[in-house]
Motif scaffolding. Structure first.
Motif, PDB file in Angstrom:
ATOM      1  N   UNK A 112       0.798  -1.225   0.000  1.00  0.00           N
ATOM      2  CA  UNK A 112       0.000   0.000   0.000  1.00  0.00           C
ATOM      3  C   UNK A 112       0.837   1.285   0.000  1.00  0.00           C
ATOM      4  N   UNK A 113       2.153   1.150  -0.155  1.00  0.00           N
ATOM      5  CA  UNK A 113       3.006   2.328  -0.103  1.00  0.00           C
ATOM      6  C   UNK A 113       2.625   3.394  -1.112  1.00  0.00           C
ATOM      7  N   UNK A 114       2.254   2.986  -2.326  1.00  0.00           N
ATOM      8  CA  UNK A 114       1.930   3.979  -3.351  1.00  0.00           C
ATOM      9  C   UNK A 114       0.672   4.755  -2.982  1.00  0.00           C
ATOM     10  N   UNK A 115      -0.276   4.099  -2.283  1.00  0.00           N
ATOM     11  CA  UNK A 115      -1.466   4.824  -1.826  1.00  0.00           C
ATOM     12  C   UNK A 115      -1.105   5.837  -0.739  1.00  0.00           C
ATOM     13  N   UNK A 116      -0.141   5.471   0.114  1.00  0.00           N
ATOM     14  CA  UNK A 116       0.336   6.422   1.121  1.00  0.00           C
ATOM     15  C   UNK A 116       1.010   7.606   0.442  1.00  0.00           C
ATOM     16  N   UNK A 117       1.779   7.323  -0.596  1.00  0.00           N
ATOM     17  CA  UNK A 117       2.421   8.390  -1.373  1.00  0.00           C
ATOM     18  C   UNK A 117       1.374   9.289  -2.021  1.00  0.00           C
ATOM     19  N   UNK A 118       0.354   8.684  -2.623  1.00  0.00           N
ATOM     20  CA  UNK A 118      -0.737   9.476  -3.217  1.00  0.00           C
ATOM     21  C   UNK A 118      -1.361  10.404  -2.177  1.00  0.00           C
ATOM     22  N   UNK A 119      -1.661   9.839  -0.995  1.00  0.00           N
ATOM     23  CA  UNK A 119      -2.297  10.622   0.065  1.00  0.00           C
ATOM     24  C   UNK A 119      -1.384  11.748   0.542  1.00  0.00           C
ATOM     25  N   UNK A 120      -0.088  11.466   0.655  1.00  0.00           N
ATOM     26  CA  UNK A 120       0.866  12.496   1.075  1.00  0.00           C
ATOM     27  C   UNK A 120       0.897  13.656   0.088  1.00  0.00           C
ATOM     28  N   UNK A 121       0.980  13.327  -1.185  1.00  0.00           N
ATOM     29  CA  UNK A 121       1.069  14.372  -2.206  1.00  0.00           C
ATOM     30  C   UNK A 121      -0.171  15.272  -2.160  1.00  0.00           C
ATOM     31  N   UNK A 122      -1.322  14.648  -2.024  1.00  0.00           N
ATOM     32  CA  UNK A 122      -2.571  15.409  -1.943  1.00  0.00           C
ATOM     33  C   UNK A 122      -2.599  16.239  -0.664  1.00  0.00           C
ATOM     34  N   UNK A 123      -2.198  15.638   0.467  1.00  0.00           N
ATOM     35  CA  UNK A 123      -2.244  16.341   1.753  1.00  0.00           C
ATOM     36  C   UNK A 123      -1.281  17.523   1.791  1.00  0.00           C
ATOM     37  N   UNK A 124      -0.083  17.367   1.244  1.00  0.00           N
ATOM     38  CA  UNK A 124       0.901  18.456   1.251  1.00  0.00           C
ATOM     39  C   UNK A 124       0.417  19.610   0.372  1.00  0.00           C
ATOM     40  N   UNK A 125      -0.154  19.280  -0.775  1.00  0.00           N
ATOM     41  CA  UNK A 125      -0.681  20.341  -1.644  1.00  0.00           C
ATOM     42  C   UNK A 125      -1.834  21.068  -0.959  1.00  0.00           C
ATOM     43  N   UNK A 270      -3.022  15.802 -12.492  1.00  0.00           N
ATOM     44  CA  UNK A 270      -3.669  16.634 -13.508  1.00  0.00           C
ATOM     45  C   UNK A 270      -4.602  17.641 -12.851  1.00  0.00           C
ATOM     46  N   UNK A 271      -5.434  17.175 -11.933  1.00  0.00           N
ATOM     47  CA  UNK A 271      -6.357  18.067 -11.249  1.00  0.00           C
ATOM     48  C   UNK A 271      -5.647  19.063 -10.363  1.00  0.00           C
ATOM     49  N   UNK A 272      -4.583  18.641  -9.693  1.00  0.00           N
ATOM     50  CA  UNK A 272      -3.840  19.541  -8.810  1.00  0.00           C
ATOM     51  C   UNK A 272      -3.202  20.669  -9.606  1.00  0.00           C
ATOM     52  N   UNK A 273      -2.629  20.357 -10.758  1.00  0.00           N
ATOM     53  CA  UNK A 273      -2.022  21.405 -11.590  1.00  0.00           C
ATOM     54  C   UNK A 273      -3.090  22.381 -12.069  1.00  0.00           C
ATOM     55  N   UNK A 274      -4.267  21.867 -12.450  1.00  0.00           N
ATOM     56  CA  UNK A 274      -5.361  22.760 -12.833  1.00  0.00           C
ATOM     57  C   UNK A 274      -5.683  23.732 -11.699  1.00  0.00           C
ATOM     58  N   UNK A 275      -5.841  23.187 -10.493  1.00  0.00           N
ATOM     59  CA  UNK A 275      -6.220  24.033  -9.367  1.00  0.00           C
ATOM     60  C   UNK A 275      -5.102  25.011  -8.999  1.00  0.00           C
ATOM     61  N   UNK A 276      -3.855  24.562  -9.080  1.00  0.00           N
ATOM     62  CA  UNK A 276      -2.734  25.465  -8.812  1.00  0.00           C
ATOM     63  C   UNK A 276      -2.768  26.647  -9.766  1.00  0.00           C
ATOM     64  N   UNK A 277      -3.097  26.387 -11.024  1.00  0.00           N
ATOM     65  CA  UNK A 277      -3.201  27.482 -11.996  1.00  0.00           C
ATOM     66  C   UNK A 277      -4.351  28.426 -11.653  1.00  0.00           C
ATOM     67  N   UNK A 308     -10.774  21.681  -3.811  1.00  0.00           N
ATOM     68  CA  UNK A 308      -9.672  20.738  -3.995  1.00  0.00           C
ATOM     69  C   UNK A 308     -10.211  19.340  -4.293  1.00  0.00           C
ATOM     70  N   UNK A 309     -11.245  18.940  -3.564  1.00  0.00           N
ATOM     71  CA  UNK A 309     -11.849  17.628  -3.800  1.00  0.00           C
ATOM     72  C   UNK A 309     -12.423  17.537  -5.209  1.00  0.00           C
ATOM     73  N   UNK A 310     -13.050  18.626  -5.659  1.00  0.00           N
ATOM     74  CA  UNK A 310     -13.601  18.652  -7.020  1.00  0.00           C
ATOM     75  C   UNK A 310     -12.478  18.585  -8.050  1.00  0.00           C
ATOM     76  N   UNK A 311     -11.396  19.343  -7.790  1.00  0.00           N
ATOM     77  CA  UNK A 311     -10.282  19.396  -8.742  1.00  0.00           C
ATOM     78  C   UNK A 311      -9.648  18.025  -8.937  1.00  0.00           C
ATOM     79  N   UNK A 312      -9.575  17.236  -7.868  1.00  0.00           N
ATOM     80  CA  UNK A 312      -9.007  15.889  -7.989  1.00  0.00           C
ATOM     81  C   UNK A 312     -10.051  14.895  -8.489  1.00  0.00           C
ATOM     82  N   UNK A 313     -11.263  15.031  -7.997  1.00  0.00           N
ATOM     83  CA  UNK A 313     -12.300  14.080  -8.341  1.00  0.00           C
ATOM     84  C   UNK A 313     -12.789  14.177  -9.773  1.00  0.00           C
TER      85      UNK A 313
END
Length: 457
Positions: A112-125, A270-277, A308-313
């Motif tokens: 499950x490490x990659x899911x933890x990585x996914x969650x970290x990236x989302x949480x830090x952003x 993809x969604x995070x970059x959209x929202x960052x812009x 943020x949830x919409x941007x990722x979802x």
């Protein structure tokens, strides 16, 4: 189906004397690691004791204006090579050497490490926008120190660079992006089949330590977890390793087996970059006011979390919709197609990320020089931090997005043509929904980069 790894075709760069000399040198990568550690110490010192406004702090400029924009460039050019010199990796090595007990990686992390990585990236952003990490030198310092603490704990308990392989959010990002890279380290499996050196390339030997990221060159068919440390090159007694150039994105065409968590990370980015812009546009404040008026919610944290949830979802839902259409018209299942074709979004991910960061680098690049001079006692704030004009930046951003669209469209086409892609009509039916999705994401990126953006520094 698992493909047998074979050396990529092309000129072996290890046949070039300068490249071979560096790869086999006892100073590589150690000298670069210690240099990175020294810079890291300067950055943390400046973040903690320097000016507490981002505009004036050298640490902030080095991290968010210089390093963060350049790191995706390195991923595309040389894969995970940054992970070789990363100060966190060196810190992990030092802790292991001093107090480590070298316990094996927990099965939970492997699974499950990659899911933890996914969650970290989302949480830090998310935390960056809610708590203002980028705009606060102290906040950036706390982020770096929290990561350092996690590295120390991991290094004290677990073997090799467990944190880097299974827990580092940047490692997960680099693993995805490295698949687009133009450099590939592989082993000649015919030579490996006759090797009697007891997997010294994996386990380490007198010439160099073990592979820090747990990769066995003989079976490695991906660059996602190869940091080009060259330990295997130094240890191999048969010169079975090759370092070759390859067409960018080629690895994405034949990922076996595709993993849904890696595809989810691609679509989340993809969604995070959209929202960052969007958050850098002048219209962002109007959007916040409109949401507040309609919902009655005045808390920025709550409003941003919803956005943020919409941007990722939304991108994930669109990829799922495309996969549903493809599975209904061409066979297969929604989730298997989601996993396969999520990789096709990675080239556009990289392009959008590069284009976004290019603005910070080129529009704010002089701030690195200004803050460096200020740190040594000179008053050096100029009237502009831009290295080039806004028009030039936008042209470069459009060019990157165009390359990303082309790379993603071609990757989707190659995935559809893969051996399990079916007959020609089925392949076309499979490809069409993803081609539309790539075009949509490309158009949205282009539109956002056409709008004026606010500076970070």
């Amino acid at each position: 189906m698992t493909l047998t790894p074979t050396p990529p075709r092309g000129r072996d760069l290890l046949e070039l004397r300068p490249v071979a000399a560096v790869a086999r040198s006892r100073w590589y990568p150690g000298a670069l690691q210690w240099a990175a550690m020294a810079v890291f110490a300067v950055v943390v010192h400046q973040l903690l004791v320097g000016p507490q406004t981002a505009h004036d702090n050298l640490g902030t400029a080095l991290v968010w204006v210089l390093w963060w924009p350049l790191i995706p460039v390195m991923f595309v050019a040389v894969g995970r090579a940054w992970c070789t010199v990363c100060p966190f990796g060196k810190l992990s090595d030092l802790v292991r050497r001093l107090v480590g007990v070298d316990r094996p990686v927990p099965r939970f992390l492997k699974r499950y490490g990659i899911w933890i990585i996914d969650a970290q990236f989302i949480a830090i952003t998310w935390a960056d926008h809610v708590f203002g990490v980028v705009e606060s030198p102290w906040g950036t310092a706390m982020l770096l120190l929290l990561l350092s603490t996690a590295v120390v704990v991991s290094g004290a308990f677990f073997t090799r660079r467990t944190f880097c392989r299974y827990l580092c959010f940047l490692g997960g990002l680099s693993g995805n992006y490295a698949r687009t890279g133009a450099v590939a380290l592989r082993a000649d499996t015919d030579v490996c089949a006759t090797c009697t050196a007891r997997a010294v390339c994996f386990n380490g030997g007198t010439a160099a330590p073990a592979c820090p990221l747990f990769e066995f060159p003989r079976t490695m068919d991906s660059s996602a977890n190869c940091n080009l440390c060259a330990n295997c090159v130094k240890n191999c007694p048969n010169d079975a390793l090759t370092l070759t150039l390859r067409p960018p994105t080629k690895e994405l065409w034949f990922v076996r087996p595709p993993k849904i968590e890696e595809s989810f990370l691609a679509v989340a980015i993809m969604g995070i970059v959209f929202l960052q812009n969007v958050t850098m546009l002048s219209v962002w404040d109007d959007v916040l006011d409109r949401i507040s008026d309609v919902s009655g919610v005045t808390s920025y944290a709550v409003i941003f979390t919803a956005a943020f949830a919409v941007a990722i979802g939304a991108p994930a839902a669109l990829l799922a919709a495309a996969s549903f259409v493809a599975s209904r018209t061409a066979g297969g299942t929604l989730w298997s197609d989601f996993a396969r074709f999520g990789y096709a979004l990675i080239p556009l991910d990289v392009a959008g990320h590069l284009a976004h960061n290019l603005f910070h680098l080129l529009a704010e690049g002089k701030s690195v020089l200004y803050t460096a001079l200020t740190a040594v006692g000179h008053d050096a704030h100029g009237t502009s931090t831009a290295l080039v004009s806004t028009g030039t930046i936008q042209v470069l951003q459009y060019a990157l997005v165009a390359l990303g669209v082309a790379g993603s469209a071609y990757t989707a086409w190659r995935i559809a043509r893969a051996p399990d892609g079916g007959t020609a009509p089925r392949k076309t039916a499979t490809l069409l929904p993803y081609a539309v999705l790539v075009a949509l994401f490309g158009a949205l990126n282009t539109y956002l980069f056409a709008l004026p953006m606010a500076h970070r520094m």
